[in-house]
Design a protein around this motif. Structure first.
Motif, PDB file in Angstrom:
ATOM      1  N   ILE A 132       0.866  -1.179   0.000  1.00 46.90           N
ATOM      2  CA  ILE A 132       0.000   0.000   0.000  1.00 46.90           C
ATOM      3  C   ILE A 132       0.904   1.231   0.000  1.00 46.90           C
ATOM      4  N   TYR A 133       0.668   2.136  -0.933  1.00 50.69           N
ATOM      5  CA  TYR A 133       1.406   3.397  -0.949  1.00 50.69           C
ATOM      6  C   TYR A 133       1.001   4.242   0.253  1.00 50.69           C
ATOM      7  N   TRP A 134       1.832   5.193   0.597  1.00 50.87           N
ATOM      8  CA  TRP A 134       1.521   6.061   1.729  1.00 50.87           C
ATOM      9  C   TRP A 134       0.245   6.851   1.493  1.00 50.87           C
ATOM     10  N   LEU A 135      -0.050   7.181   0.241  1.00 46.40           N
ATOM     11  CA  LEU A 135      -1.308   7.840  -0.128  1.00 46.40           C
ATOM     12  C   LEU A 135      -2.150   6.804  -0.855  1.00 46.40           C
ATOM     13  N   HIS A 136      -3.384   6.616  -0.416  1.00 49.21           N
ATOM     14  CA  HIS A 136      -4.220   5.601  -1.053  1.00 49.21           C
ATOM     15  C   HIS A 136      -5.696   5.830  -0.724  1.00 49.21           C
ATOM     16  N   THR A 137      -6.556   5.137  -1.464  1.00 47.95           N
ATOM     17  CA  THR A 137      -7.993   5.153  -1.191  1.00 47.95           C
ATOM     18  C   THR A 137      -8.452   3.727  -0.911  1.00 47.95           C
ATOM     19  N   HIS A 138      -9.536   3.628  -0.153  1.00 48.82           N
ATOM     20  CA  HIS A 138     -10.126   2.318   0.115  1.00 48.82           C
ATOM     21  C   HIS A 138     -11.443   2.145  -0.633  1.00 48.82           C
ATOM     22  N   ASP A 139     -12.108   3.263  -0.908  1.00 50.60           N
ATOM     23  CA  ASP A 139     -13.433   3.207  -1.541  1.00 50.60           C
ATOM     24  C   ASP A 139     -13.605   4.444  -2.415  1.00 50.60           C
ATOM     25  N   THR A 140     -14.808   4.676  -2.902  1.00 46.76           N
ATOM     26  CA  THR A 140     -15.064   5.804  -3.815  1.00 46.76           C
ATOM     27  C   THR A 140     -15.582   7.044  -3.090  1.00 46.76           C
ATOM     28  N   SER A 141     -15.376   7.123  -1.774  1.00 48.59           N
ATOM     29  CA  SER A 141     -15.861   8.265  -0.996  1.00 48.59           C
ATOM     30  C   SER A 141     -15.098   9.550  -1.306  1.00 48.59           C
ATOM     31  N   GLY A 142     -13.918   9.427  -1.904  1.00 50.84           N
ATOM     32  CA  GLY A 142     -13.090  10.601  -2.171  1.00 50.84           C
ATOM     33  C   GLY A 142     -12.088  10.884  -1.066  1.00 50.84           C
ATOM     34  N   ILE A 143     -12.129  10.101  -0.004  1.00 48.59           N
ATOM     35  CA  ILE A 143     -11.179  10.282   1.097  1.00 48.59           C
ATOM     36  C   ILE A 143      -9.847   9.662   0.697  1.00 48.59           C
TER      37      ILE A 143
END
Length: 64
Positions: free
Chosen positions: A23-34
């Motif tokens: 996992i990169y230090w910046l990532h998303t888990h879902d489509t929430s935009g967070i």
């Protein structure tokens, strides 16, 4: 997020290898935009850092 004035949904799993091996230090888990930041050091990240990751052709793990 808007690109060229048009809304764009940030996809899930940006910055996460498809086999979840890294996992990169910046990532998303879902489509929430967070955009999640999980870094071993305190550092200032920019939206540009994330968009470079999002637009990268290679999804292998490497340091941003």
């Amino acid at each position: 997020m808007y690109i060229n004035g048009q809304p764009v949904q940030v996809p899930q799993n940006v910055g996460i290898a498809s086999d979840q091996s890294c996992i990169y230090w910046l990532h998303t888990h879902d489509t929430s935009g967070i955009i999640h930041i999980e870094s071993p050091t305190q550092k200032t990240y920019t939206l540009g850092n994330f968009t470079q990751l999002w637009g990268s052709v290679s999804r292998t793990c490497s340091i941003l």
